[in-house]
Design a protein around this motif. Structure first.
Motif, PDB file in Angstrom:
ATOM      1  N   GLU A   1       0.833  -1.204   0.000  1.00 18.05           N
ATOM      2  CA  GLU A   1       0.000   0.000   0.000  1.00 18.05           C
ATOM      3  C   GLU A   1       0.869   1.256   0.000  1.00 18.05           C
ATOM      4  O   GLU A   1       0.564   2.235  -0.685  1.00 18.05           O
ATOM      5  CB  GLU A   1      -0.925   0.009   1.214  1.00 18.05           C
ATOM      6  CG  GLU A   1      -2.007  -1.040   1.174  1.00 18.05           C
ATOM      7  CD  GLU A   1      -2.738  -1.199   2.498  1.00 18.05           C
ATOM      8  OE1 GLU A   1      -3.933  -1.543   2.452  1.00 18.05           O
ATOM      9  OE2 GLU A   1      -2.122  -0.987   3.577  1.00 18.05           O
TER      10      GLU A   1
ATOM     11  N   LEU B   1       0.930   4.077  -2.976  1.00 18.83           N
ATOM     12  CA  LEU B   1       0.694   5.487  -2.691  1.00 18.83           C
ATOM     13  C   LEU B   1       1.853   6.337  -3.198  1.00 18.83           C
ATOM     14  O   LEU B   1       1.647   7.395  -3.801  1.00 18.83           O
ATOM     15  CB  LEU B   1       0.490   5.695  -1.186  1.00 18.83           C
ATOM     16  CG  LEU B   1       0.156   7.106  -0.737  1.00 18.83           C
ATOM     17  CD1 LEU B   1      -1.144   7.600  -1.366  1.00 18.83           C
ATOM     18  CD2 LEU B   1       0.062   7.162   0.784  1.00 18.83           C
TER      19      LEU B   1
ATOM     20  N   LYS C   1       1.827   6.718  -6.998  1.00 14.11           N
ATOM     21  CA  LYS C   1       0.787   7.639  -7.483  1.00 14.11           C
ATOM     22  C   LYS C   1       1.284   9.082  -7.516  1.00 14.11           C
ATOM     23  O   LYS C   1       0.699   9.931  -8.184  1.00 14.11           O
ATOM     24  CB  LYS C   1      -0.460   7.550  -6.603  1.00 14.11           C
ATOM     25  CG  LYS C   1      -1.277   6.309  -6.830  1.00 14.11           C
ATOM     26  CD  LYS C   1      -2.509   6.317  -5.946  1.00 14.11           C
ATOM     27  CE  LYS C   1      -3.305   5.049  -6.116  1.00 14.11           C
ATOM     28  NZ  LYS C   1      -4.472   5.018  -5.219  1.00 14.11           N
TER      29      LYS C   1
ATOM     30  N   ASN D   1      -4.403  13.990  -2.301  1.00 13.03           N
ATOM     31  CA  ASN D   1      -3.824  14.141  -3.633  1.00 13.03           C
ATOM     32  C   ASN D   1      -3.141  15.501  -3.801  1.00 13.03           C
ATOM     33  O   ASN D   1      -3.599  16.339  -4.583  1.00 13.03           O
ATOM     34  CB  ASN D   1      -4.912  13.950  -4.695  1.00 13.03           C
ATOM     35  CG  ASN D   1      -4.340  13.842  -6.078  1.00 13.03           C
ATOM     36  OD1 ASN D   1      -3.200  13.448  -6.273  1.00 13.03           O
ATOM     37  ND2 ASN D   1      -5.138  14.218  -7.069  1.00 13.03           N
TER      38      ASN D   1
ATOM     39  N   LEU E   1       4.183  11.108   2.740  1.00 12.32           N
ATOM     40  CA  LEU E   1       4.021   9.648   2.687  1.00 12.32           C
ATOM     41  C   LEU E   1       4.034   9.042   4.087  1.00 12.32           C
ATOM     42  O   LEU E   1       3.213   8.183   4.415  1.00 12.32           O
ATOM     43  CB  LEU E   1       5.109   9.010   1.825  1.00 12.32           C
ATOM     44  CG  LEU E   1       4.950   9.144   0.318  1.00 12.32           C
ATOM     45  CD1 LEU E   1       6.230   8.722  -0.393  1.00 12.32           C
ATOM     46  CD2 LEU E   1       3.768   8.320  -0.171  1.00 12.32           C
TER      47      LEU E   1
ATOM     48  N   ARG F   1       0.779   9.827   5.886  1.00 13.09           N
ATOM     49  CA  ARG F   1      -0.321   8.990   5.395  1.00 13.09           C
ATOM     50  C   ARG F   1      -0.209   7.562   5.931  1.00 13.09           C
ATOM     51  O   ARG F   1      -1.207   6.858   6.025  1.00 13.09           O
ATOM     52  CB  ARG F   1      -0.342   8.976   3.864  1.00 13.09           C
ATOM     53  CG  ARG F   1      -0.565  10.333   3.216  1.00 13.09           C
ATOM     54  CD  ARG F   1      -1.913  10.942   3.482  1.00 13.09           C
ATOM     55  NE  ARG F   1      -2.943  10.217   2.759  1.00 13.09           N
ATOM     56  CZ  ARG F   1      -4.216  10.531   2.764  1.00 13.09           C
ATOM     57  NH1 ARG F   1      -4.632  11.569   3.457  1.00 13.09           N
ATOM     58  NH2 ARG F   1      -5.084   9.827   2.102  1.00 13.09           N
TER      59      ARG F   1
END
Length: 113
Positions: A6, A10, A13, A31, A44, A47
């Motif tokens: 995951e 992320l 992306k 985003n 990162l 998150r």
């Protein structure tokens, strides 16, 4: 917490987003439109539920050297800024071990690259 897969997804992306020195990204923003190298790492990590400071040199000072095998999420620093006391001017993040043993990294880089 995010799994390694995951976390990598992320990070991937974010590839291709504009590099803007000093960019800020809220952890609550799913985003962000832009990053600099340390802000990408900070975002990162946030998150993933991990708090880390901003600025590559400060991230270097706030972390400890990897002992043993590297893992997804470990940081890689570039000592390319002699004006900073520890010389750190760039940070990237490990995202996957390749079949040949090398590591894939994700980073926010400026136009010079």
């Amino acid at each position: 917490m995010l799994s390694a897969a995951e976390f990598r997804a992320l990070a991937l992306k974010q590839v291709g987003k504009p590099y803007v020195l000093g960019a800020e990204a809220s952890a609550s923003d799913p985003n962000p439109p832009k990053f600099d190298c340390s802000e990408l790492v900070e975002w990162l990590y946030a998150r993933a539920g991990i708090k880390i400071t901003d600025l590559a040199a400060a991230q270097y000072s706030a972390t400890k050297k990897v002992t043993g095998a590297p893992r997804v999420g470990d940081l890689v620093f570039l000592r390319n800024n002699p004006s900073r006391s520890n010389g750190i001017g760039h940070v990237a993040i490990l995202t996957a071990r390749k079949s040949n043993g090398d590591w894939e990294i994700v980073e926010a880089r400026g136009r010079a690259y």
